[in-house]
Scaffold this motif. Structure first.
Motif, PDB file in Angstrom:
ATOM      1  N   MET A   1      27.936  16.033   2.985  1.00 43.51           N
ATOM      2  CA  MET A   1      27.076  17.205   2.715  1.00 43.51           C
ATOM      3  C   MET A   1      26.969  17.408   1.205  1.00 43.51           C
ATOM      4  O   MET A   1      27.977  17.344   0.509  1.00 43.51           O
ATOM      5  CB  MET A   1      27.699  18.447   3.364  1.00 43.51           C
ATOM      6  N   ALA A   2      25.742  17.618   0.729  1.00 41.26           N
ATOM      7  CA  ALA A   2      25.559  17.835  -0.712  1.00 41.26           C
ATOM      8  C   ALA A   2      26.122  19.201  -1.092  1.00 41.26           C
ATOM      9  O   ALA A   2      26.200  20.115  -0.262  1.00 41.26           O
ATOM     10  CB  ALA A   2      24.082  17.771  -1.037  1.00 41.26           C
ATOM     11  N   LEU A   3      26.535  19.317  -2.335  1.00 39.97           N
ATOM     12  CA  LEU A   3      27.017  20.613  -2.824  1.00 39.97           C
ATOM     13  C   LEU A   3      25.832  21.572  -2.910  1.00 39.97           C
ATOM     14  O   LEU A   3      24.702  21.143  -3.155  1.00 39.97           O
ATOM     15  CB  LEU A   3      27.633  20.440  -4.215  1.00 39.97           C
ATOM     16  N   PRO A   4      26.079  22.881  -2.753  1.00 40.50           N
ATOM     17  CA  PRO A   4      24.985  23.834  -2.975  1.00 40.50           C
ATOM     18  C   PRO A   4      24.474  23.665  -4.411  1.00 40.50           C
ATOM     19  O   PRO A   4      25.265  23.337  -5.305  1.00 40.50           O
ATOM     20  CB  PRO A   4      25.656  25.200  -2.800  1.00 40.50           C
ATOM     21  N   PRO A   5      23.163  23.863  -4.645  1.00 40.90           N
ATOM     22  CA  PRO A   5      22.591  23.614  -5.972  1.00 40.90           C
ATOM     23  C   PRO A   5      23.390  24.251  -7.109  1.00 40.90           C
ATOM     24  O   PRO A   5      23.573  23.647  -8.154  1.00 40.90           O
ATOM     25  CB  PRO A   5      21.189  24.230  -5.864  1.00 40.90           C
ATOM     26  N   ILE A   6      23.917  25.451  -6.895  1.00 44.06           N
ATOM     27  CA  ILE A   6      24.628  26.154  -7.972  1.00 44.06           C
ATOM     28  C   ILE A   6      25.889  25.396  -8.414  1.00 44.06           C
ATOM     29  O   ILE A   6      26.347  25.540  -9.555  1.00 44.06           O
ATOM     30  CB  ILE A   6      24.994  27.600  -7.505  1.00 44.06           C
ATOM     31  N   LEU A   7      26.438  24.562  -7.520  1.00 43.36           N
ATOM     32  CA  LEU A   7      27.673  23.834  -7.857  1.00 43.36           C
ATOM     33  C   LEU A   7      27.410  22.376  -8.238  1.00 43.36           C
ATOM     34  O   LEU A   7      28.343  21.607  -8.471  1.00 43.36           O
ATOM     35  CB  LEU A   7      28.653  23.892  -6.679  1.00 43.36           C
ATOM     36  N   GLN A   8      26.128  22.024  -8.289  1.00 45.27           N
ATOM     37  CA  GLN A   8      25.799  20.639  -8.660  1.00 45.27           C
ATOM     38  C   GLN A   8      25.683  20.505 -10.180  1.00 45.27           C
ATOM     39  O   GLN A   8      25.352  21.469 -10.864  1.00 45.27           O
ATOM     40  CB  GLN A   8      24.465  20.225  -8.039  1.00 45.27           C
ATOM     41  N   ASN A   9      25.956  19.309 -10.664  1.00 42.31           N
ATOM     42  CA  ASN A   9      25.731  18.971 -12.076  1.00 42.31           C
ATOM     43  C   ASN A   9      26.496  19.838 -13.070  1.00 42.31           C
ATOM     44  O   ASN A   9      26.008  20.137 -14.153  1.00 42.31           O
ATOM     45  CB  ASN A   9      24.237  19.045 -12.425  1.00 42.31           C
ATOM     46  N   LEU A  10      27.681  20.316 -12.695  1.00 41.34           N
ATOM     47  CA  LEU A  10      28.507  21.026 -13.676  1.00 41.34           C
ATOM     48  C   LEU A  10      28.988  20.005 -14.710  1.00 41.34           C
ATOM     49  O   LEU A  10      29.275  18.849 -14.352  1.00 41.34           O
ATOM     50  CB  LEU A  10      29.726  21.669 -13.001  1.00 41.34           C
ATOM     51  N   PRO A  11      29.115  20.403 -15.979  1.00 40.89           N
ATOM     52  CA  PRO A  11      29.596  19.450 -16.989  1.00 40.89           C
ATOM     53  C   PRO A  11      30.991  18.922 -16.657  1.00 40.89           C
ATOM     54  O   PRO A  11      31.320  17.784 -16.945  1.00 40.89           O
ATOM     55  CB  PRO A  11      29.628  20.273 -18.276  1.00 40.89           C
ATOM     56  N   LEU A  12      31.794  19.753 -16.047  1.00 41.75           N
ATOM     57  CA  LEU A  12      33.145  19.348 -15.639  1.00 41.75           C
ATOM     58  C   LEU A  12      33.413  19.878 -14.240  1.00 41.75           C
ATOM     59  O   LEU A  12      33.028  21.014 -13.938  1.00 41.75           O
ATOM     60  CB  LEU A  12      34.191  19.978 -16.573  1.00 41.75           C
ATOM     61  N   PRO A  13      34.118  19.103 -13.396  1.00 38.75           N
ATOM     62  CA  PRO A  13      34.363  19.581 -12.021  1.00 38.75           C
ATOM     63  C   PRO A  13      35.549  20.550 -11.964  1.00 38.75           C
ATOM     64  O   PRO A  13      36.554  20.292 -11.311  1.00 38.75           O
ATOM     65  CB  PRO A  13      34.659  18.275 -11.274  1.00 38.75           C
ATOM     66  N   ILE A  14      35.399  21.670 -12.670  1.00 42.30           N
ATOM     67  CA  ILE A  14      36.531  22.605 -12.789  1.00 42.30           C
ATOM     68  C   ILE A  14      36.073  24.028 -12.512  1.00 42.30           C
ATOM     69  O   ILE A  14      35.016  24.456 -12.987  1.00 42.30           O
ATOM     70  CB  ILE A  14      37.142  22.532 -14.212  1.00 42.30           C
ATOM     71  N   ILE A  15      36.907  24.761 -11.757  1.00 45.29           N
ATOM     72  CA  ILE A  15      36.727  26.201 -11.581  1.00 45.29           C
ATOM     73  C   ILE A  15      37.921  26.879 -12.227  1.00 45.29           C
ATOM     74  O   ILE A  15      39.074  26.557 -11.901  1.00 45.29           O
ATOM     75  CB  ILE A  15      36.647  26.574 -10.081  1.00 45.29           C
ATOM     76  N   GLY A  16      37.668  27.765 -13.192  1.00 37.96           N
ATOM     77  CA  GLY A  16      38.738  28.598 -13.761  1.00 37.96           C
ATOM     78  C   GLY A  16      39.031  29.674 -12.735  1.00 37.96           C
ATOM     79  O   GLY A  16      38.154  30.468 -12.395  1.00 37.96           O
ATOM     80  N   SER A  17      40.234  29.693 -12.183  1.00 45.54           N
ATOM     81  CA  SER A  17      40.494  30.543 -11.011  1.00 45.54           C
ATOM     82  C   SER A  17      40.730  32.001 -11.408  1.00 45.54           C
ATOM     83  O   SER A  17      41.081  32.295 -12.546  1.00 45.54           O
ATOM     84  CB  SER A  17      41.700  29.994 -10.251  1.00 45.54           C
ATOM     85  N   PRO A  18      40.541  32.916 -10.435  1.00 41.13           N
ATOM     86  CA  PRO A  18      40.753  34.345 -10.729  1.00 41.13           C
ATOM     87  C   PRO A  18      42.228  34.675 -10.907  1.00 41.13           C
ATOM     88  O   PRO A  18      43.073  34.193 -10.146  1.00 41.13           O
ATOM     89  CB  PRO A  18      40.182  35.044  -9.486  1.00 41.13           C
ATOM     90  N   LEU A  19      42.538  35.491 -11.901  1.00 41.19           N
ATOM     91  CA  LEU A  19      43.928  35.855 -12.193  1.00 41.19           C
ATOM     92  C   LEU A  19      44.034  37.370 -12.227  1.00 41.19           C
ATOM     93  O   LEU A  19      43.402  38.035 -13.064  1.00 41.19           O
ATOM     94  CB  LEU A  19      44.344  35.274 -13.550  1.00 41.19           C
TER      95      LEU A  19
END
Ligand SMILES: Cc1cc2nc3c(=O)[nH]c(=O)nc-3n(C[C@H](O)[C@H](O)[C@H](O)COP(=O)(O)O)c2cc1C
Length: 317
Positions: A1-19
């Motif tokens: 399954m393709a990623l939703p458009p908003i999560l495609q083509n990020l410069p880096l595959p990283i999410i800064g998590s909530p703290l």
């Protein structure tokens, strides 16, 4: 399954998590500008009305940045909602997320169909965090779009599963967006998360030692000075098992090696646990990789350099 458009083509595959307590609009904005998904818990805005101002600040700053940098736009941002029944602000905070059409909602501590439907109503994407395959299935059944697998060694409320086991089990049946959380603090580890089958690395503790993080200086320095030997796994402080800095437990006058058991009935995320998180400092096991307090942008640049070097080393281009 393709990623939703908003999560495609990020410069880096990283999410800064909530703290909890620590993330704030400045950190989120810098994360997004540096090219990683930035996030914060809605509950960090106190009083609740402050969330309106914070979402306006993030939305307007990123829109202006994207206008000025059409070739290199910021990554999208996410807001974390604690959907546990003790969060009496959920309705209020969700209404504000709808007002600003927050692109990504991260849900924790429960999976709720009504929350997922509301996010989909404004075109947003829901990622739900889980610590085992059973909860993962439940989250997707209830309408989450993607999962965050919180493995052993993660900061804050963490699971006990090896990331290898957790990702493998989830990937047997789920091909949607999947982030891996737990002890990731180097670019090499980001690539490893992808090699394992995750789409994104979900990174928390490393961002505590950044200039923008809303944490006491002593907390940031303890992250820099500590490594995995200094992390204690306990359910005493919130009723749910999590990882904490040994030094902060000692500073609070307790013996980290002889902590009593906590009680899940005391769990309270509407503010009741804020004191625990102020004095007892959460951290994952990956902080051996954190050697100095730097601007968030500099941390992301290091992760990017290491990630590219690891790809080259493995001849992945
Ligand atoms: C101090 C601290 C506070 C956290 N607060 C939250 C929170 O409010 N909501 C949430 O979903 N996760 C929270 N987490 C968990 C992180 O989002 C993430 O799963 C974890 O930090 C990843 O592991 P790492 O710290 O080893 O990178 C927190 C983690 C830490 C260290």
């Amino acid at each position: 399954m393709a990623l939703p458009p908003i999560l495609q083509n990020l410069p880096l595959p990283i999410i800064g998590s909530p703290l909890f307590i620590i993330s704030n609009p400045k950190l989120v904005i810098e994360q997004c500008k540096a090219g990683v998904v930035g996030s914060m818990p809605a509950l960090n805005a106190r009083p609740a009305e402050q969330l309106d101002e914070w979402l306006a600040e993030i939305t307007e700053t990123l829109a202006a940045y994207n206008k000025a940098n059409p070739d290199k736009p910021a990554a999208p941002f996410a807001i974390n909602q604690i959907v546990h029944k003790s969060n009496d602000r959920l309705e209020h905070d969700m209404a504000l997320c709808a007002k600003y059409k927050v692109p990504i909602i991260i849900t924790s501590l429960g999976a709720r169909e009504d929350v997922n439907a509301a996010v989909h109503g404004w075109g947003g994407v829901v990622l739900h965090d889980i610590i085992n395959n059973k909860f993962a299935k439940k989250a997707i059944e209830k309408g989450a779009d993607g999962l965050i697998a919180v493995a052993a060694g993660a900061g804050g409320h963490a699971g006990v599963k090896s990331p290898f086991a957790l990702i493998q089990e989830i990937r047997e049946w789920f091909d949607g967006p999947l982030a891996l959380s737990g002890s990731i603090a180097s670019g090499d580890a980001v690539l490893a998360a992808q090699a394992m089958g995750a789409d994104f690395a979900y990174i928390g503790s490393a961002f505590i030692a950044t200039e923008e993080a809303r944490a006491a200086e002593a907390y940031k320095q303890m992250i820099v000075a500590s490594d995995s030997d200094d992390i204690v796994y306990s359910n005493l402080f919130t009723g749910v098992h999590g990882n904490y800095l040994r030094g902060s437990i000692e500073a609070a006058g307790m013996d980290p090696d002889n902590l009593p058991e906590g009680d899940v009935k005391t769990m309270n995320f509407g503010g009741g646990s804020a004191k625990a998180w102020k004095d007892i400092w959460g951290s994952g096991q990956g902080i051996g990789a954190i050697r100095e307090v730097v601007p968030a942008r500099v941390l992301v640049e290091r992760l990017a350099r290491e990630y590219q070097a690891a790809r080259r080393r493995l001849a992945l281009g």
